[in-house]
Design an enzyme around this catalytic site. Structure first.
Site, PDB file in Angstrom:
ATOM      1  N   ASP A 347      43.662  30.396  38.447  1.00 39.53           N
ATOM      2  CA  ASP A 347      43.355  31.488  39.369  1.00 39.53           C
ATOM      3  C   ASP A 347      44.531  32.476  39.381  1.00 39.53           C
ATOM      4  O   ASP A 347      45.598  32.231  38.817  1.00 39.53           O
ATOM      5  CB  ASP A 347      43.062  30.919  40.776  1.00 39.53           C
ATOM      6  N   GLU A 543      39.220  35.837  51.285  1.00 37.78           N
ATOM      7  CA  GLU A 543      40.254  34.825  51.091  1.00 37.78           C
ATOM      8  C   GLU A 543      41.076  34.602  52.362  1.00 37.78           C
ATOM      9  O   GLU A 543      40.533  34.559  53.465  1.00 37.78           O
ATOM     10  CB  GLU A 543      41.116  35.218  49.884  1.00 37.78           C
TER      11      GLU A 543
HETATM   12  C1  GLC Z   1      41.059  35.385  43.462  1.00 37.39           C
HETATM   13  C2  GLC Z   1      40.061  34.297  43.779  1.00 37.39           C
HETATM   14  C3  GLC Z   1      39.111  33.984  42.651  1.00 37.39           C
HETATM   15  C4  GLC Z   1      38.877  35.222  41.804  1.00 37.39           C
HETATM   16  C5  GLC Z   1      40.199  35.596  41.168  1.00 37.39           C
HETATM   17  C6  GLC Z   1      40.091  36.879  40.334  1.00 37.39           C
HETATM   18  O1  GLC Z   1      42.308  35.091  44.040  1.00 37.39           O
HETATM   19  O2  GLC Z   1      40.586  33.067  44.259  1.00 37.39           O
HETATM   20  O3  GLC Z   1      37.900  33.504  43.234  1.00 37.39           O
HETATM   21  O4  GLC Z   1      37.906  34.951  40.807  1.00 37.39           O
HETATM   22  O5  GLC Z   1      41.244  35.762  42.115  1.00 37.39           O
HETATM   23  O6  GLC Z   1      39.854  37.977  41.153  1.00 37.39           O
END
Ligand code: GLC
Length: 678
Positions: A347, A543
């Site tokens: 991530d 988030e």
């Molecule tokens: C974010 C999220 C993830 C997402 C990634 C790219 O922090 O946790 O779900 O796909 O970054 O944006």
């Protein structure tokens, strides 16, 4: 070697395809024998785990329907890998963000993937048209195919299309997953996957970071709305439908690669803290948090994204090992026991959270089984430091070759080597990013009726309607996070080219001259109207910014007192009040429910919230045109501090129908703002 093996050429008729495969396999064998020498892997690299000792995988049910490898693809992979330098391999394992890399840099450093984070658009043009997205995709693709590699490898672009193609101006936004969970309709999910894939491909992108398969246990988590339900069986069913919808045949012009995320246990963290500590035993991890992955694997999902969270099996003491460095779960379980042969991606800068790592250096994560590393900005330093790791023997070449092979496998299966996604995008209509009828169906099916006293609903079309509440005419509030921007904030209605607000929907149904809108309801006499419709809402979040942080309560009014004030301005005056609440989670709302004749949980309906009016009002013939069918995907709190559903006001699965009303007396209104204790 038998006549069926790729190396043999049958004596009878000459089979060109088989010969080609044989030649490729022979090249692979020769090149592997002459690969440049690299230090043997150190003992640490061989057994690198972080906080998790090696253990049996027998408790994990084997995944059904493992698919046999395609020998032609595997031969091509072996040949390509054998001809790659170490720098090219590490470049292939690197995913950079479009704001920090150009096509020329992607070519020079052999970058395997790019992504656009929430709020990133081509040339940072927020209203970029699909053609602008496709043009940028074409530029990166062409650059990747003109590298100095013996076999150029096409770059793959990933995007968070998590409720439609939500970053793209003009795209239809479907209800967020919590609302889809209320619909309990796997076929609807499949069709939304298909529509989303079409929209993503219309912009020249071939990888969607969806679906989220969290099985949320504590709704204080800011990402609760990205979860379908607290019911593992529903998440498993939806995972398969969504992945099949997105991936289709894998290599069609309207297919995209799907992502099962975030592996594993993202929805189970203590107190719902985002990126927190999932404190539970192995049995619960399997029966609750892993069920979506069984559904996704059954549907042949090609990528898995790792969770920021950690797994703390003991449930006490220090937080558990970060998932990103958990070799047992990533390699032994996901890749070994469950047979996942696609790619595992980290991530956003998540590797820096692993003890001893930085955002540009973390051999532990690669040794644990991560194949592609999301290094949005510092991709160049990451490449240099990881090449050095391999040269030092801190990462085995075999691990690098496995990672690159998995990346190539996904790209070959998806047809990415065959042509530029920009070419197929150009052939698609700009309208491919919209599907209002499907979104309106999803909105209707997502609504959950919690109260309908004195049959306040359904409403007559001839009604004179007073509309109040900040959510009534706001695309940002009805769409929530991951909408045009990461947080869903910094948007205005003009950032939404298509769709219908609830106010617009009511005006469409009863006629604009029968509707008055007052956001606060102050100073308006409700007795001049037949009904008041109150659209209450949360402000958008994503988030960690959406976490309800202990000891804060689950009370909507404690966070949004303006909504209670609006209801106070109109309730108790002999005019029925129908409340529609936009929220990313179930909330404590006894005070709002008491002031409403009818109460509808509408979640985050997306661009077509106006479809709610088609359920609230009777049809032109006076009959009910759409009854409520939605059922709670999560339990609804009985008390202000109940975020886990243990003391539910309404249990998961609850939902009224017009045909099945239910009496609901006055609810107790404790001091919802008081901080919660343990
Ligand atoms: C974010 C999220 C993830 C997402 C990634 C790219 O922090 O946790 O779900 O796909 O970054 O944006």
């Amino acid at each position: 070697m038998t006549t069926n093996s790729p190396g043999a050429i049958p004596a009878t008729t000459f089979n060109w395809k088989q010969a080609r495969r044989a030649a490729l396999a022979a090249c692979a064998a020769l090149a592997l024998a002459t690969a440049p020498a690299v230090a043997p892997p150190t003992a640490e690299a061989q057994n690198a785990t972080s906080g998790v000792t090696s253990r049996t995988v027998d408790m994990w049910p084997a995944a059904p329907h493992r698919r046999p490898a395609d020998p032609y693809i595997e031969a091509r992979i072996a040949t390509i890998v054998s001809r790659m330098t170490l720098e090219q391999k590490i470049g292939q394992m690197t995913q950079a963000e479009i704001r920090s890399i150009t096509p020329e840099q992607a070519r020079e450093f052999h970058i395997g993937s790019i992504l656009n984070g929430g709020g990133a658009w081509p040339a940072m043009h927020k209203h970029a048209a699909p053609a602008e997205w496709a043009a940028l995709s074409g530029a990166f693709y062409a650059a990747s195919m003109s590298t100095d590699m013996a076999t150029p490898v096409p770059i793959i672009w990933g995007t968070d299309a998590v409720h439609g193609h939500n970053n793209v101006f003009g795209a239809t936004l479907f209800p967020h997953n919590i609302g889809l969970g209320a619909a309990r309709d796997p076929d609807l999910i499949y069709r939304i996957g298909r529509a989303t894939a079409r929209a993503v491909r219309a912009t020249g992108i071939t990888w969607a970071f969806a679906p989220t398969l969290a099985v949320v246990q504590d709704q204080r988590w800011g990402r609760t709305y990205e979860s379908f339900s607290s019911d593992p069986a529903l998440v498993r069913a939806y995972a398969g439908s969504y992945v099949r919808g997105l991936q289709g045949a894998l290599n069609g012009d309207t297919d995209v690669i799907a992502t099962a995320k975030h592996f594993l246990g993202d929805g189970g963290t203590w107190r719902g803290v985002d990126q927190g500590d999932t404190r539970t035993g192995l049995a619960d991890l399997i029966r609750t948090h892993a069920q979506g992955y069984y559904g996704a694997l059954d549907a042949n999902v090609q990528t898995v994204m790792i969770s920021y969270s950690s797994w703390n099996e003991s449930g006490v003491g220090e937080r558990g090992a970060r998932m990103h460095a958990n070799r047992y779960l990533i390699t032994d379980v996901l890749k070994g026991r469950l047979g996942f042969d696609g790619l595992v991606v980290s991530d956003w800068n998540a590797i820096e959270q692993v003890p001893g790592c930085t955002r540009t250096h973390c051999p532990e994560v690669i040794n644990a089984g991560v194949d592609m590393v999301m290094v949005p900005d510092d991709w160049r330093a990451f490449i240099d430091e990881t090449v050095a790791d391999v040269r030092r023997g801190d990462i085995a070449v075999s691990r690098i070759d496995d990672a690159v092979s998995r990346i190539l496998r996904v790209k070959l299966r998806s047809g990415l080597f065959d042509s530029s996604p920009a070419a197929s995008a150009a052939a698609m209509e700009a309208a491919s990013i919209t599907d209002a009828p499907l979104a309106r169906e999803a909105v209707r099916k997502s609504l959950v009726l919690l109260k309908n006293a004195n049959r306040a609903l359904p409403l007559a079309r001839e009604s004179r309607v007073l509309v109040i509440g900040k959510g009534a005419d706001s695309f940002p509030l009805q769409s929530g996070g991951w909408s045009r921007t990461w947080q869903g904030t910094e948007n205005v209605n003009e950032d939404y080219a298509t769709g219908e607000t609830l106010l617009a929907g009511i005006r469409r149904v009863v006629g604009a001259d029968h509707v008055r809108y007052s956001e606060t309801g102050a100073g308006v006499d409700p007795r001049q109207f037949d009904v008041v419709i109150a659209a209450l809402a949360e402000q958008p979040y994503a988030e960690m910014k959406g976490d309800v942080t202990f000891p804060a309560t689950m009370s909507h009014s404690a966070r949004y007192p303006e909504d209670l004030a609006a209801l106070d301005a109109v309730s108790g005056q002999g005019v029925p009040v129908v409340t529609v609440l936009y929220s990313g989670r179930t909330v404590y709302a006894n005070d709002l429910i008491n002031r409403s004749g009818a109460f509808v949980a509408a979640w985050l309906p997306g661009t077509e919230a106006g479809a709610i009016a088609d359920v609230l009002f009777r049809g032109p013939d006076g009959r009910v045109q759409h009854d409520f069918s939605g059922r709670l995907p999560f339990a609804w709190p009985r008390t202000a501090c109940d975020s886990t559903g243990r003391a539910a006001r309404f249990p998961a699965g609850f939902g009224l129908r017009y045909s099945r009303p239910q009496r609901l007396g006055a609810l107790p209104e404790g001091s919802a703002a008081a901080p919660c204790s343990q």
